[in-house]
Design a protein around this motif. Structure first.
Motif, PDB file in Angstrom:
ATOM      1  N   GLU A  81      37.315  41.731  47.922  1.00  0.00           N
ATOM      2  CA  GLU A  81      36.520  41.158  46.835  1.00  0.00           C
ATOM      3  C   GLU A  81      35.707  40.001  47.405  1.00  0.00           C
ATOM      4  O   GLU A  81      35.910  39.607  48.562  1.00  0.00           O
ATOM      5  CB  GLU A  81      37.434  40.679  45.702  1.00  0.00           C
ATOM      6  CG  GLU A  81      38.415  39.600  46.088  1.00  0.00           C
ATOM      7  CD  GLU A  81      38.032  38.234  45.573  1.00  0.00           C
ATOM      8  OE1 GLU A  81      37.733  38.120  44.388  1.00  0.00           O
ATOM      9  OE2 GLU A  81      38.027  37.270  46.378  1.00  0.00           O
ATOM     10  N   GLU A 115      42.896  52.144  47.570  1.00  0.00           N
ATOM     11  CA  GLU A 115      43.339  52.623  46.256  1.00  0.00           C
ATOM     12  C   GLU A 115      43.366  54.142  46.288  1.00  0.00           C
ATOM     13  O   GLU A 115      42.818  54.772  47.190  1.00  0.00           O
ATOM     14  CB  GLU A 115      42.350  52.175  45.185  1.00  0.00           C
ATOM     15  CG  GLU A 115      42.292  50.680  45.020  1.00  0.00           C
ATOM     16  CD  GLU A 115      41.681  50.279  43.684  1.00  0.00           C
ATOM     17  OE1 GLU A 115      42.423  50.216  42.703  1.00  0.00           O
ATOM     18  OE2 GLU A 115      40.468  50.012  43.639  1.00  0.00           O
ATOM     19  N   ARG A 258      43.483  39.780  34.122  1.00  0.00           N
ATOM     20  CA  ARG A 258      42.714  40.255  35.262  1.00  0.00           C
ATOM     21  C   ARG A 258      43.638  40.580  36.435  1.00  0.00           C
ATOM     22  O   ARG A 258      44.760  40.087  36.506  1.00  0.00           O
ATOM     23  CB  ARG A 258      41.687  39.186  35.646  1.00  0.00           C
ATOM     24  CG  ARG A 258      40.781  38.794  34.476  1.00  0.00           C
ATOM     25  CD  ARG A 258      39.546  39.637  34.384  1.00  0.00           C
ATOM     26  NE  ARG A 258      38.840  39.601  35.631  1.00  0.00           N
ATOM     27  CZ  ARG A 258      38.595  40.684  36.376  1.00  0.00           C
ATOM     28  NH1 ARG A 258      38.969  41.857  35.976  1.00  0.00           N
ATOM     29  NH2 ARG A 258      37.945  40.575  37.519  1.00  0.00           N
ATOM     30  N   TYR A 263      42.594  33.196  38.148  1.00  0.00           N
ATOM     31  CA  TYR A 263      41.860  32.897  36.914  1.00  0.00           C
ATOM     32  C   TYR A 263      42.542  31.896  35.979  1.00  0.00           C
ATOM     33  O   TYR A 263      43.762  31.815  35.913  1.00  0.00           O
ATOM     34  CB  TYR A 263      41.614  34.182  36.121  1.00  0.00           C
ATOM     35  CG  TYR A 263      40.655  35.121  36.811  1.00  0.00           C
ATOM     36  CD1 TYR A 263      39.307  34.810  36.920  1.00  0.00           C
ATOM     37  CD2 TYR A 263      41.106  36.311  37.374  1.00  0.00           C
ATOM     38  CE1 TYR A 263      38.426  35.654  37.564  1.00  0.00           C
ATOM     39  CE2 TYR A 263      40.230  37.171  38.022  1.00  0.00           C
ATOM     40  CZ  TYR A 263      38.894  36.839  38.113  1.00  0.00           C
ATOM     41  OH  TYR A 263      38.028  37.674  38.745  1.00  0.00           O
TER      42      TYR A 263
HETATM   43  P1  HAM Z   1      37.713  42.950  40.039  1.00  0.00           P
HETATM   44  O1  HAM Z   1      37.966  43.142  38.588  1.00  0.00           O
HETATM   45  O2  HAM Z   1      38.821  43.211  40.977  1.00  0.00           O
HETATM   46  O3  HAM Z   1      37.173  41.448  40.196  1.00  0.00           O
HETATM   47  O4  HAM Z   1      36.486  43.829  40.465  1.00  0.00           O
HETATM   48  C1  HAM Z   1      35.245  43.695  39.821  1.00  0.00           C
HETATM   49  C2  HAM Z   1      34.570  45.032  39.664  1.00  0.00           C
HETATM   50  O5  HAM Z   1      34.511  45.711  40.912  1.00  0.00           O
HETATM   51  C3  HAM Z   1      35.281  46.022  38.746  1.00  0.00           C
HETATM   52  O6  HAM Z   1      35.013  45.753  37.398  1.00  0.00           O
HETATM   53  C4  HAM Z   1      34.641  47.324  39.201  1.00  0.00           C
HETATM   54  O7  HAM Z   1      33.318  47.451  38.680  1.00  0.00           O
HETATM   55  C5  HAM Z   1      34.496  47.098  40.677  1.00  0.00           C
HETATM   56  N1  HAM Z   1      35.596  47.750  41.428  1.00  0.00           N
HETATM   57  C6  HAM Z   1      36.796  47.250  41.726  1.00  0.00           C
HETATM   58  N2  HAM Z   1      37.519  48.124  42.452  1.00  0.00           N
HETATM   59  C7  HAM Z   1      36.733  49.213  42.616  1.00  0.00           C
HETATM   60  C8  HAM Z   1      36.891  50.473  43.298  1.00  0.00           C
HETATM   61  N3  HAM Z   1      37.994  50.762  43.959  1.00  0.00           N
HETATM   62  N4  HAM Z   1      35.851  51.358  43.254  1.00  0.00           N
HETATM   63  C9  HAM Z   1      34.713  51.059  42.593  1.00  0.00           C
HETATM   64  N5  HAM Z   1      34.517  49.906  41.953  1.00  0.00           N
HETATM   65  C10 HAM Z   1      35.494  48.975  41.961  1.00  0.00           C
HETATM   66  C11 HAM Z   1      36.793  40.882  41.379  1.00  0.00           C
HETATM   67  O8  HAM Z   1      36.661  41.493  42.404  1.00  0.00           O
HETATM   68  C12 HAM Z   1      36.446  39.430  41.245  1.00  0.00           C
HETATM   69  N6  HAM Z   1      36.118  38.908  42.580  1.00  0.00           N
HETATM   70  C13 HAM Z   1      35.320  39.236  40.268  1.00  0.00           C
HETATM   71  C14 HAM Z   1      34.969  37.792  40.105  1.00  0.00           C
HETATM   72  C15 HAM Z   1      33.923  37.166  40.631  1.00  0.00           C
HETATM   73  N7  HAM Z   1      35.672  36.912  39.431  1.00  0.00           N
HETATM   74  C16 HAM Z   1      35.098  35.736  39.518  1.00  0.00           C
HETATM   75  N8  HAM Z   1      34.027  35.868  40.261  1.00  0.00           N
END
Ligand code: HAM
Length: 425
Positions: A81, A115, A258, A263
Motif C-alpha cells: 500500500e 491474495e 478498515r 486509522y
Molecule cells: P485498502 O483499503 O487496503 O487501503 O486499499 C485501497 C483500495 O485498493 C481498495 O479499495 C481497492 O480499490 C484497492 N485494492 C486493494 N487490494 C486490491 C487487490 N488485491 N486488487 C485490486 N485492488 C485492490 C489502503 O491501501 C490505504 N493505504 C488507503 C489509504 C490511503 N488510507 C489512507 N490513505
C-alpha cells in the motif's frame, strides 16, 4: 520454452491501456485542481516500515506481503500500500517544515499483495491515492472525500455509494475496545483462530472477519459511535455537515472497519452498486491516521487519505457501460504507390509528425487497396495519396475519409492544409 504470466498479475495491452490513460488523466487533472502534488516512492521498502506502521495484526502484514532478503541480508518488501511509504518520505524529507501545510500529495503506482486472485483482486494492482498530511480540520476530511467523488463522477460513475464511520480518538477507541473484549470473550471459542488472536491484539478487527461474518455476536457487537468522546463526536458531526454542504451523499455505517491498523476518526469506503460489478464491491478505501507520522519519528502531525485501484475503477466503468471517445485517433495515413513515392513518404510522414499531426504510413509494401484498408482500421480521418505522377508534379491527393471528398494540394502545403483540416474536425 514457454513462460506464462504470474498468477494474479495482468498485461495491460494496447486498446486497454488507453482506458487506463483516460482515467489517470481525469484523476491527475482533478488532483491538480485541488492542489495535490505527485510523489513517487520506491516499489520496495524495509519490511519493518509495513510491519510497524500498517499494523502487524492485519492480514496484509501477516499473510500477504511479498517479502525477500536481498544480497546484503536486508529484509525488503514490495509495497502492499502507499500510505506508509508516503508518511516515511514526509518524515525523512522533513516536509513538516514546509510553510505550506497541510502537505497534499497524490501517487499512482503498483502495489503487491499475496491474495487469492479473483475478479477485482490481483496480486499486483495499481493504486491511485491521496494523502493530506498536517491538518486536523474536518474540512480537509471533506475535501479528500469530495476529491475522490469528483474523480469518479467526472469519469461518469453514477452507481456509487460513499459509506463513512468514525473510529474515534485513542480514548474513544480504548473504551470501545474494552466493550468489544467483554462482548466477545465469553464465546470467543466459537470464532476462527484469527479472531481468537485478534481479541487480544486488536478486537476491532474481529468485526472485519469474513469467516465469522454471520455469527450472532457480530450483529449485537457494541458500536463505536456509542463510545465516541465529545471531541471525536463533534469532529465526526462536523465532517458530516461539510459533506452535506458539498452536496455529497453518504451513509454512516458504524460497522465499517478498515483492513489496516493506523486509522482513527474518519474512515470510509466507496462501493459500486452497478449490476455485474462482481462480488468485491469496494472501489476505494481511506481514512484519518493521526499518530502515524509521530510513530515514524516525525512530529505529532495528523493525516488523512484514500486509495483506489485502477483495476476496480475500470471494472466499475465497464459495469456501468460508460464509453468515451478515443483521443489518440489517427489524423492522416500516407499511402504511396511506387518505389520513389514510397521513399518520399519517409520524410513526409516525419514532417507531419513534427508538426503535431498524428500520422502513419505503410511498412509492409502493401498494394494501394490494402493501404486504404489499413487506414480504415486505424480510423484515419484523412488519407494522403502519393503516386508517381503526383510526385512528378509535386502534388498529393488528400481524401477526407468521412465525406469521401478529395482535394489535390501542393506537396509543400500538405502540413499546413492538414493542420487546418484536422482543427476543423
Ligand atoms: P485498502 O483499503 O487496503 O487501503 O486499499 C485501497 C483500495 O485498493 C481498495 O479499495 C481497492 O480499490 C484497492 N485494492 C486493494 N487490494 C486490491 C487487490 N488485491 N486488487 C485490486 N485492488 C485492490 C489502503 O491501501 C490505504 N493505504 C488507503 C489509504 C490511503 N488510507 C489512507 N490513505
Amino acid at each position: 520454452m514457454s513462460v506464462n504470466i504470474p498468477r494474479g498479475t495482468q498485461d495491460i495491452l494496447p486498446g486497454t491501456v488507453e482506458k487506463w490513460q483516460h482515467i489517470e488523466k481525469i484523476a491527475t487533472d482533478i488532483c491538480r485542481n485541488y492542489q495535490y502534488k505527485e510523489i513517487r516512492t520506491p516499489i520496495f521498502e524495509h519490511t519493518e516500515l509495513f510491519q510497524r506502521n500498517v499494523g502487524d495484526t492485519t492480514d496484509i502484514v501477516q499473510k500477504e506481503m511479498y517479502t525477500f532478503t536481498d544480497r546484503g541480508d536486508r529484509s525488503l518488501t514490495l509495497r502492499p500500500e502507499g500510505t506508509a511509504a508516503v508518511v516515511r518520505s514526509f518524515v525523512e524529507n522533513k516536509m513538516f517544515g514546509d510553510p505550506n501545510q497541510p502537505v497534499k500529495l497524490y501517487y499512482n503506482g503498483p502495489m503487491f499483495r499475496y491474495e487469492r486472485p479473483q475478479s477485482g483482486r490481483y496480486r499486483q494492482f495499481v493504486q491511485f491515492g491521496v494523502e493530506a498530511i498536517g491538518s486536523e480540520d474536518p474540512a480537509i476530511d471533506a475535501e479528500v472525500l469530495a476529491l475522490v467523488m469528483d474523480i469518479y463522477q467526472t469519469a461518469g460513475l453514477q452507481k456509487i455509494e460513499l459509506v463513512i464511520n468514525s473510529l474515534g480518538d485513542t480514548d474513544s477507541r480504548t473504551a470501545h475496545r474494552e466493550a468489544l473484549v467483554n462482548h466477545f470473550q465469553p464465546r470467543i471459542g466459537e470464532f476462527c483462530t484469527d479472531c481468537q488472536s485478534r481479541l487480544e491484539k486488536n478486537p476491532l478487527r474481529i468485526l472485519d472477519c469474513k469467516k465469522d461474518r454471520d455469527h450472532e455476536l457480530m450483529k449485537s457487537a457494541p458500536s463505536i459511535l456509542d463510545f465516541l468522546n465529545d471531541y471525536s463526536r463533534t469532529y465526526f458531526e462536523k465532517v458530516q455537515s461539510y459533506l452535506t454542504a458539498l452536496e455529497i451523499e453518504f451513509t454512516v455505517d458504524p460497522t465499517l472497519v478498515r483492513g489496516l491498523d493506523y486509522y482513527n476518526h474518519t474512515a470510509f469506503e466507496i462501493m459500486s452498486n452497478a449490476e455485474g460489478f462482481g462480488a468485491i464491491t469496494t472501489l476505494c478505501g481511506g481514512g484519518r491516521y493521526n499518530g502515524l507520522v509521530s510513530q515514524m519519528g516525525g512530529p505529532d502531525v495528523p493525516g488523512i487519505g484514500f486509495a483506489f485501484s485502477m483495476e476496480r475503477f475500470l471494472a466499475a466503468i465497464e459495469a456501468e457501460g460508460i464509453e468515451w471517445q478515443e483521443e489518440n485517433r489517427l489524423d492522416c495515413f500516407v499511402a504511396s504507390l511506387g518505389e520513389e513515392a514510397k521513399d518520399y513518404t519517409v520524410k513526409l510522414v516525419h514532417d507531419l509528425r513534427k508538426a503535431g499531426i498524428k500520422a502513419e504510413r505503410d511498412y509492409q509494401n502493401r498494394k494501394m487497396k490494402a493501404q486504404f484498408k489499413a487506414a480504415d482500421r486505424l480510423k484515419a480521418r484523412f488519407v494522403a495519396i502519393l503516386g508517381e505522377d503526383e510526385l512528378k508534379e509535386n502534388k498529393i491527393n488528400v481524401k477526407d475519409m468521412e465525406t469521401g471528398e478529395q482535394q489535390e494540394v501542393a506537396l509543400a502545403e500538405l502540413t499546413e492544409t492538414l493542420l487546418k483540416k484536422v482543427e476543423a474536425k
